[in-house]
Design a protein around this motif. Sequence first.
Motif, PDB file in Angstrom:
ATOM      1  N   GLY A   6       1.042  -1.145   0.053  1.00 55.75           N
ATOM      2  CA  GLY A   6       0.066   0.008   0.130  1.00 55.75           C
ATOM      3  C   GLY A   6       0.870   1.413  -0.197  1.00 55.75           C
ATOM      4  O   GLY A   6       1.002   1.985   1.019  1.00 55.75           O
ATOM      5  N   HIS A   7       1.526   1.743  -1.031  1.00 58.90           N
ATOM      6  CA  HIS A   7       2.567   2.645  -1.153  1.00 58.90           C
ATOM      7  C   HIS A   7       2.148   3.620  -2.519  1.00 58.90           C
ATOM      8  O   HIS A   7       1.805   2.938  -3.438  1.00 58.90           O
ATOM      9  N   PHE A   8       2.820   4.535  -2.147  1.00 63.67           N
ATOM     10  CA  PHE A   8       2.604   5.608  -3.402  1.00 63.67           C
ATOM     11  C   PHE A   8       4.395   5.713  -3.915  1.00 63.67           C
ATOM     12  O   PHE A   8       5.095   5.951  -2.920  1.00 63.67           O
ATOM     13  N   PHE A   9       4.474   5.567  -5.129  1.00 62.06           N
ATOM     14  CA  PHE A   9       6.009   5.564  -5.412  1.00 62.06           C
ATOM     15  C   PHE A   9       6.019   6.866  -6.443  1.00 62.06           C
ATOM     16  O   PHE A   9       5.242   7.109  -7.249  1.00 62.06           O
ATOM     17  N   ALA A  10       7.279   7.716  -6.424  1.00 57.34           N
ATOM     18  CA  ALA A  10       7.717   8.630  -7.393  1.00 57.34           C
ATOM     19  C   ALA A  10       8.945   8.297  -7.972  1.00 57.34           C
ATOM     20  O   ALA A  10      10.098   8.348  -7.351  1.00 57.34           O
ATOM     21  N   LEU A  11       9.112   7.746  -9.282  1.00 56.36           N
ATOM     22  CA  LEU A  11      10.447   7.440  -9.567  1.00 56.36           C
ATOM     23  C   LEU A  11      10.828   8.703 -10.787  1.00 56.36           C
ATOM     24  O   LEU A  11       9.904   8.843 -11.634  1.00 56.36           O
ATOM     25  N   ASP A  12      12.162   9.132 -10.395  1.00 57.27           N
ATOM     26  CA  ASP A  12      12.453  10.155 -11.476  1.00 57.27           C
ATOM     27  C   ASP A  12      13.119   9.258 -12.603  1.00 57.27           C
ATOM     28  O   ASP A  12      14.069   8.465 -12.441  1.00 57.27           O
ATOM     29  N   LEU A  13      12.780   9.517 -13.710  1.00 61.11           N
ATOM     30  CA  LEU A  13      12.885   8.878 -14.976  1.00 61.11           C
ATOM     31  C   LEU A  13      14.143   9.216 -15.473  1.00 61.11           C
ATOM     32  O   LEU A  13      15.080   8.400 -16.180  1.00 61.11           O
ATOM     33  N   ALA A  14      14.952  10.539 -15.106  1.00 57.95           N
ATOM     34  CA  ALA A  14      16.176  10.724 -15.528  1.00 57.95           C
ATOM     35  C   ALA A  14      17.326  10.014 -14.764  1.00 57.95           C
ATOM     36  O   ALA A  14      18.309   9.668 -15.109  1.00 57.95           O
ATOM     37  N   THR A  15      17.113  10.124 -13.356  1.00 58.14           N
ATOM     38  CA  THR A  15      18.217   9.583 -12.408  1.00 58.14           C
ATOM     39  C   THR A  15      18.087   8.127 -11.893  1.00 58.14           C
ATOM     40  O   THR A  15      18.848   7.815 -11.254  1.00 58.14           O
ATOM     41  N   GLY A  16      16.759   7.670 -11.836  1.00 59.32           N
ATOM     42  CA  GLY A  16      16.342   6.407 -11.164  1.00 59.32           C
ATOM     43  C   GLY A  16      16.273   6.547  -9.872  1.00 59.32           C
ATOM     44  O   GLY A  16      15.803   5.679  -9.193  1.00 59.32           O
TER      45      GLY A  16
END
Length: 196
Positions: free
Chosen positions: A51-61
Motif C-alpha cells: 500500500g504505497h505511493f511511488f515517485a520514480l525520477d525517470l532521468a536519475t532513477g
Amino acid sequence: QEVTVAVSEAQPRLIGTPIQVANTISYKVAPGYGVDGHDLLCRTTTAESGGHFFALDLATGELRTHPLNHLEAYPITPASDGMIYVGSTTGQIMRYDPKTDGWSPLAQAFSGRGLYHVRCMTEGKDGWLYVGSCYGDRARCRMSDGAVEMLPPIAEAGSWYVSSCATLPDGRILFGLGHQCRMICYDPTQGRDVGQ
C-alpha cells in the motif's frame, strides 16, 4: 526498394527498487514535475503489495516511497500548482510535493459519509479538484486549503459508479458513469448538472 533497419544493441536497464509483490493499482507520468524538471513515473500499489505511493525520477532513477495509510489508491493527478494529488479508497486525498518530497493529507473528500472509494479525479479550471466515487457520489476539494463540497446527487435513480471525470475546455466537468453507461456534465458556475 530495400529498406535497412538499424537494431540497437542497448540492453534494458532496471531503474528504481523492485518490491516483493508488484501489484500496481494505478500509474501516471508527471512530465517535468521532478527536481530539475525531470519526468516522474508515479504509481500506487495495493495493500497486499504494501500500500504505497511511488515517485520514480525517470532521468536519475531515484525512487521516493510513501505509505498510503489506507487500502488502495486509484487516481493520480499532477496539478497546475506543481503538486501531485492521489485519491484513495477511504475518500482521503493525499498531496505529494515532488520538490521537497513532502507527503500529507489534503482532505477527506467524503468526510462523515462512510467509506467511499475515490475512483476518479480531475483538476478544474477554478482551483478545485473534482472527484467521483464508485458509490455514485461526487465532490470537489479546493487545492489551496482542502475545503470539501459535495456536488448535487445525480438526479436520476440508479446504481451509479463514477468511473471517470475530465475537465472540458469551457471549465465544465464531465463525469463518466458505469453500470448504465452515461456521461453527466456538471457546470461549476451554476453549481448543477446541465446535461448528459
